[in-house]
Design a protein around this motif. Structure first.
Motif, PDB file in Angstrom:
ATOM      1  N   HIS A 196       1.157  -1.396  -0.056  1.00 18.04           N
ATOM      2  CA  HIS A 196      -0.106   0.006   0.092  1.00 18.04           C
ATOM      3  C   HIS A 196       0.479   1.462  -0.101  1.00 18.04           C
ATOM      4  O   HIS A 196       0.481   1.836  -0.726  1.00 18.04           O
ATOM      5  N   TYR A 197       2.180   1.769   1.163  1.00 19.40           N
ATOM      6  CA  TYR A 197       2.497   2.477   0.621  1.00 19.40           C
ATOM      7  C   TYR A 197       3.788   2.982  -0.500  1.00 19.40           C
ATOM      8  O   TYR A 197       3.999   3.846  -0.435  1.00 19.40           O
ATOM      9  N   ASN A 198       3.828   0.998  -0.775  1.00 23.53           N
ATOM     10  CA  ASN A 198       4.911   1.547  -1.647  1.00 23.53           C
ATOM     11  C   ASN A 198       4.100   2.160  -3.221  1.00 23.53           C
ATOM     12  O   ASN A 198       4.853   3.410  -4.034  1.00 23.53           O
ATOM     13  N   SER A 199       2.745   1.356  -3.505  1.00 23.26           N
ATOM     14  CA  SER A 199       2.019   2.128  -4.067  1.00 23.26           C
ATOM     15  C   SER A 199       1.840   4.018  -4.445  1.00 23.26           C
ATOM     16  O   SER A 199       1.298   4.028  -5.396  1.00 23.26           O
ATOM     17  N   PHE A 200       0.936   3.795  -3.107  1.00 21.07           N
ATOM     18  CA  PHE A 200      -0.101   5.034  -2.939  1.00 21.07           C
ATOM     19  C   PHE A 200       0.518   6.122  -1.568  1.00 21.07           C
ATOM     20  O   PHE A 200       0.255   7.352  -1.983  1.00 21.07           O
ATOM     21  N   GLY A 201       1.915   5.806  -1.368  1.00 18.58           N
ATOM     22  CA  GLY A 201       2.751   6.847  -0.650  1.00 18.58           C
ATOM     23  C   GLY A 201       2.706   6.694   0.834  1.00 18.58           C
ATOM     24  O   GLY A 201       1.413   6.666   1.064  1.00 18.58           O
ATOM     25  N   PRO A 202       3.449   7.580   1.587  1.00 11.03           N
ATOM     26  CA  PRO A 202       2.986   7.500   3.153  1.00 11.03           C
ATOM     27  C   PRO A 202       2.323   7.977   3.404  1.00 11.03           C
ATOM     28  O   PRO A 202       1.744   7.650   4.646  1.00 11.03           O
ATOM     29  N   GLU A 203       1.873   9.033   2.654  1.00 10.84           N
ATOM     30  CA  GLU A 203       0.097   9.580   3.292  1.00 10.84           C
ATOM     31  C   GLU A 203      -1.134   9.267   3.136  1.00 10.84           C
ATOM     32  O   GLU A 203      -1.709   9.393   3.178  1.00 10.84           O
ATOM     33  N   ALA A 204      -0.996   8.606   1.966  1.00 13.67           N
ATOM     34  CA  ALA A 204      -2.597   7.759   1.639  1.00 13.67           C
ATOM     35  C   ALA A 204      -2.995   6.806   3.353  1.00 13.67           C
ATOM     36  O   ALA A 204      -1.926   6.125   3.290  1.00 13.67           O
ATOM     37  N   PRO A 205      -4.356   7.717   2.577  1.00 12.24           N
ATOM     38  CA  PRO A 205      -5.222   6.123   4.180  1.00 12.24           C
ATOM     39  C   PRO A 205      -4.971   4.745   3.353  1.00 12.24           C
ATOM     40  O   PRO A 205      -5.115   5.001   2.092  1.00 12.24           O
TER      41      PRO A 205
END
Length: 194
Positions: free
Chosen positions: A161-170
């Protein structure tokens, strides 16, 4: 391989003699001399290869001795923990490492979206994930445990999830529910040494 003329031994050609046998042996001498000259670099190459093998072996042996010395000399643990006697067992280390992963992951999931430390927390969980997976993936004592499977699934989902959407994305609600359920299952299984 290339041969230089300077490397070759001078060839001597005999003068014609009265007997045919002597003439034949005179003709053969240069051929055998040529064979010896041509075989010399091959023999030198084979000897060099044998020396390289010994060198590699000695380097490997030296590295192993250095590592063993560093382990024995640099270990701050008590003397009775030498060679695995009296120290922390692999199961204890697995339990401690997995418990730490569970707590760090729960802390990350509990952070609000706009928290200024979220990027650092995601980076820390990512680093710990890589270390944890590398440590226990190939160890059959742990890779077959249900707690390992649940924890691996959680870490894979979070990292993806964080690789795809970045650390700010819920994290989406359904995925978050599945992750928290698997985390609680992993914690229960870990408490039972499973």
């Amino acid at each position: 391989t290339r041969f230089l003329l300077a490397d070759m031994a001078p060839l001597s050609f005999a003068t014609p003699t009265s007997s045919p046998a002597a003439a034949t042996s005179a003709l053969r001498a240069p051929r055998s001399a040529r064979r010896a000259v041509l075989a010399a670099p091959v023999r030198a190459h084979q000897q060099q290869q044998q020396q390289d093998v010994v060198t590699r072996r000695s380097v490997g042996l030296g590295a192993a001795l250095t590592a063993a010395t560093a382990l024995v000399a640099g270990a701050p643990s008590p003397a009775q923990a030498f060679l695995g006697f009296g120290g922390q067992t692999a199961q204890d280390r697995y339990t401690a490492d997995t418990s730490e992963m569970i707590s760090k992951t729960n802390a990350l999931l509990a952070m609000p979206r706009d928290d200024p430390g979220k990027k650092d927390a995601v980076a820390e969980v990512r680093t710990l994930t890589n270390v944890w997976v590398a440590k226990y993936r190939r160890d059959d004592r742990f890779a077959g445990k249900p707690s390992y499977g649940n924890m691996y699934s959680v870490l894979n989902a979070i990292s993806g999830h964080y690789n795809s959407f970045g650390p700010e994305a819920p994290i989406p609600k359904k995925r978050l529910e599945r992750i928290t359920k698997e985390l609680s299952d992993a914690e229960k299984l870990l408490s039972r040494n499973r």
